[in-house]
Every structure is written in C-alpha cells, then in structure tokens.
Motif scaffolding. Structure first.
Motif, PDB file in Angstrom:
ATOM      1  N   GLY A 225       5.924  55.931  -0.215  1.00 38.25           N
ATOM      2  CA  GLY A 225       5.499  56.819   0.853  1.00 38.25           C
ATOM      3  C   GLY A 225       4.336  57.704   0.470  1.00 38.25           C
ATOM      4  O   GLY A 225       3.727  57.556  -0.599  1.00 38.25           O
ATOM      5  N   PHE A 226       4.040  58.635   1.379  1.00 39.21           N
ATOM      6  CA  PHE A 226       2.931  59.573   1.206  1.00 39.21           C
ATOM      7  C   PHE A 226       3.271  60.824   2.005  1.00 39.21           C
ATOM      8  O   PHE A 226       3.818  60.736   3.106  1.00 39.21           O
ATOM      9  CB  PHE A 226       1.631  58.952   1.736  1.00 39.21           C
ATOM     10  N   ILE A 227       2.981  62.000   1.436  1.00 44.03           N
ATOM     11  CA  ILE A 227       3.212  63.260   2.148  1.00 44.03           C
ATOM     12  C   ILE A 227       1.880  63.988   2.248  1.00 44.03           C
ATOM     13  O   ILE A 227       1.206  64.195   1.238  1.00 44.03           O
ATOM     14  CB  ILE A 227       4.240  64.155   1.437  1.00 44.03           C
ATOM     15  N   LYS A 228       1.515  64.386   3.451  1.00 45.20           N
ATOM     16  CA  LYS A 228       0.185  64.946   3.675  1.00 45.20           C
ATOM     17  C   LYS A 228       0.179  66.476   3.587  1.00 45.20           C
ATOM     18  O   LYS A 228       0.867  67.143   4.350  1.00 45.20           O
ATOM     19  CB  LYS A 228      -0.350  64.483   5.031  1.00 45.20           C
TER      20      LYS A 228
ATOM     21  N   GLU B 165      -3.746  56.080   3.830  1.00 43.43           N
ATOM     22  CA  GLU B 165      -3.315  57.123   4.755  1.00 43.43           C
ATOM     23  C   GLU B 165      -4.425  58.126   5.054  1.00 43.43           C
ATOM     24  O   GLU B 165      -4.332  58.886   6.016  1.00 43.43           O
ATOM     25  CB  GLU B 165      -2.097  57.865   4.190  1.00 43.43           C
ATOM     26  N   GLY B 166      -5.470  58.135   4.228  1.00 48.88           N
ATOM     27  CA  GLY B 166      -6.528  59.112   4.426  1.00 48.88           C
ATOM     28  C   GLY B 166      -7.798  58.566   5.045  1.00 48.88           C
ATOM     29  O   GLY B 166      -8.674  59.343   5.455  1.00 48.88           O
ATOM     30  N   ARG B 167      -7.921  57.256   5.136  1.00 47.11           N
ATOM     31  CA  ARG B 167      -9.196  56.673   5.577  1.00 47.11           C
ATOM     32  C   ARG B 167      -9.553  57.068   7.006  1.00 47.11           C
ATOM     33  O   ARG B 167     -10.693  57.425   7.291  1.00 47.11           O
ATOM     34  CB  ARG B 167      -9.135  55.147   5.439  1.00 47.11           C
TER      35      ARG B 167
ATOM     36  N   LEU C  39     -11.243  64.580   0.421  1.00 46.61           N
ATOM     37  CA  LEU C  39     -11.477  63.360  -0.349  1.00 46.61           C
ATOM     38  C   LEU C  39     -10.592  63.319  -1.589  1.00 46.61           C
ATOM     39  O   LEU C  39      -9.960  62.304  -1.889  1.00 46.61           O
ATOM     40  CB  LEU C  39     -12.953  63.282  -0.737  1.00 46.61           C
ATOM     41  N   GLN C  40     -10.522  64.451  -2.300  1.00 47.91           N
ATOM     42  CA  GLN C  40      -9.698  64.474  -3.511  1.00 47.91           C
ATOM     43  C   GLN C  40      -8.210  64.441  -3.177  1.00 47.91           C
ATOM     44  O   GLN C  40      -7.409  63.912  -3.940  1.00 47.91           O
ATOM     45  CB  GLN C  40     -10.054  65.687  -4.383  1.00 47.91           C
ATOM     46  N   PHE C  41      -7.834  64.998  -2.018  1.00 50.69           N
ATOM     47  CA  PHE C  41      -6.426  64.973  -1.634  1.00 50.69           C
ATOM     48  C   PHE C  41      -5.939  63.547  -1.399  1.00 50.69           C
ATOM     49  O   PHE C  41      -4.814  63.191  -1.763  1.00 50.69           O
ATOM     50  CB  PHE C  41      -6.209  65.810  -0.373  1.00 50.69           C
ATOM     51  N   PHE C  42      -6.782  62.727  -0.792  1.00 48.93           N
ATOM     52  CA  PHE C  42      -6.380  61.359  -0.456  1.00 48.93           C
ATOM     53  C   PHE C  42      -6.788  60.344  -1.523  1.00 48.93           C
ATOM     54  O   PHE C  42      -6.776  59.142  -1.264  1.00 48.93           O
ATOM     55  CB  PHE C  42      -6.975  60.955   0.896  1.00 48.93           C
ATOM     56  N   ARG C  43      -7.117  60.825  -2.709  1.00 46.76           N
ATOM     57  CA  ARG C  43      -7.498  59.889  -3.769  1.00 46.76           C
ATOM     58  C   ARG C  43      -6.289  59.072  -4.226  1.00 46.76           C
ATOM     59  O   ARG C  43      -5.145  59.526  -4.143  1.00 46.76           O
ATOM     60  CB  ARG C  43      -8.095  60.644  -4.961  1.00 46.76           C
TER      61      ARG C  43
END
Length: 227
Positions: free
Chosen positions: A182-185, A6-8, A51-55
C-alpha cells in the motif's frame, strides 16, 4: 529514483496548475515583478516537496521467513504490550512506526504468507502519534499467516495530514516479504502486532527503512539468522 505510481497523476496536475498560475501572474501582474518571482520560487519548492514525497527509491530487500522486516520508513515511536481487540482479542506486542512527510510512504509486507483478514475502517484524522490513532483514525488492518507460522497483524493509519490510504491486498492473497502492500499520502503511521514472546531487534526512537531493517525475529521451530 522513480516516482511512485500513486503520485504521477497528482504531480502532473499540480505542475499544470502551477505553470498556469505563474504564466497568468507574469502576464497580468507585470508591475509586481518581485512578487511574481517570489511566487514562482514558492511554486518550485512546493513541487519539489511533492516530488520527494512520492519518490520510490530502489531498495535491496532483505527477505527471510524467520524475520519481521520493517513495513515502512520512519521512526519507532511505540513499543508496548497491549490488548489487540479487532482480530486476536488477546495481548500482543505492538511496534509503531511514525512516517513523517519527508519519509518514503510506500508500505511493504513485513513477512511472506497468506492474508487471512483484511478490513478498511473509515475514521478520524488525529495526529499519527496520538495513542488513540490506532483505533480512531482512518486505517486498514491486515493479518497475515506467515510462512514461519505466527500470525502478524499490521495497520496503515492515516494522520492529520494523510487523507488517503491505498492498499493492494485482499483476504486470501499470497504476499511476499518486501513487496508493496500500500501507500499512505502525506504523513502517517504503521502499527505491527506480534506474539508477546517475539524477540525484538529495534528500540524506541530508532529509525528504520522499509524492506531492509529487521524489526523482530519470529518464534519458529527452526533457528533463524539471529539464534
């Protein structure tokens, strides 16, 4: 450690934008070298925070059909008996986990079973710890009939910073404990609703890890690990 899918895209375009702005500044603003250097430093910090958030760190997942495993990293901010009105329409025990921007924001299935109910609700963006965020904010509601028997409801809830909820499950899906649902941003909360007689294994203020921390033991016919 991997970067979550989700972060790429976000990281790629953020990196391009920051590089372009910094190159432009150093080219057209040569007289203000100190400003350019400060801006470059801020750019590095911003990118590292993203970067650390989407690790997506490796996890040794704990699985057991009697146990309810934490669906997310964070801090337990609510434990109370409440009326759950969307699906059960009765009293349930609610456990809420607040996910700060520095937590891993992957959400995982707390149990294995069949998804019997799924709904996406658009809504507001109150701070995630606000009492009404569970029913007023943008959110998803998932109800799983667990392999152990009891039905468990859990919600992804957007917060003041979280502006997008991603989910990977739908009604009728078979889900496995610990796998991503899932994922929450950017800051959020996950609520879990279980039967009132469920034996909790965490306390208020306790920090938990998704896929690893035991939240509760479900009431089933056969004794579980903690009986």
């Amino acid at each position: 450690m991997k970067i979550h899918k989700e972060g790429r895209r976000i990281l790629f375009f953020t990196l391009l934008a920051l590089l372009a702005v910094n190159l432009l500044l150093f080219r057209v603003n040569e007289r203000h070298l100190l400003f350019n250097q400060i801006f470059a430093g801020i750019s590095v910090i911003v990118f590292l925070l993203l970067l650390q958030f989407f690790r997506s760190p490796f996890r040794n997942l704990l699985t057991h059909e009697d146990l309810l495993i934490a669906p997310a990293d964070g801090k337990v901010v609510v434990i109370e008996d409440v009326h759950e009105g969307e699906y059960f329409d009765d009293m349930r025990k609610q456990i809420s986990i607040f996910m700060s921007p520095i937590n891993v924001h992957i959400t995982r299935n707390p149990i294995s079973g069949i998804v019997r109910y799924f709904r996406y609700h658009p809504g507001n963006y109150l701070v995630a710890w606000h009492p009404k965020s569970s029913t007023k904010n943008e959110r998803t509601t998932v109800v799983v009939e667990s392999d152990a028997g009891p039905f468990v409801l859990f919600r992804q809830i957007a917060g003041a910073m979280a502006r997008r909820i991603v989910w990977y499950v739908n009604e009728g899906d078979e889900v496995n404990q610990g796998e991503e649902f899932g994922f929450i941003k950017f800051g959020s909360r996950v609520d879990i609703f279980v039967p009132l007689d469920t034996e909790l294994k965490v306390g208020l203020g306790e920090k938990v890890k998704g896929g690893q921390t035991v939240i509760a033991q479900l009431k089933v016919a056969q004794p579980g690990l903690f009986s």
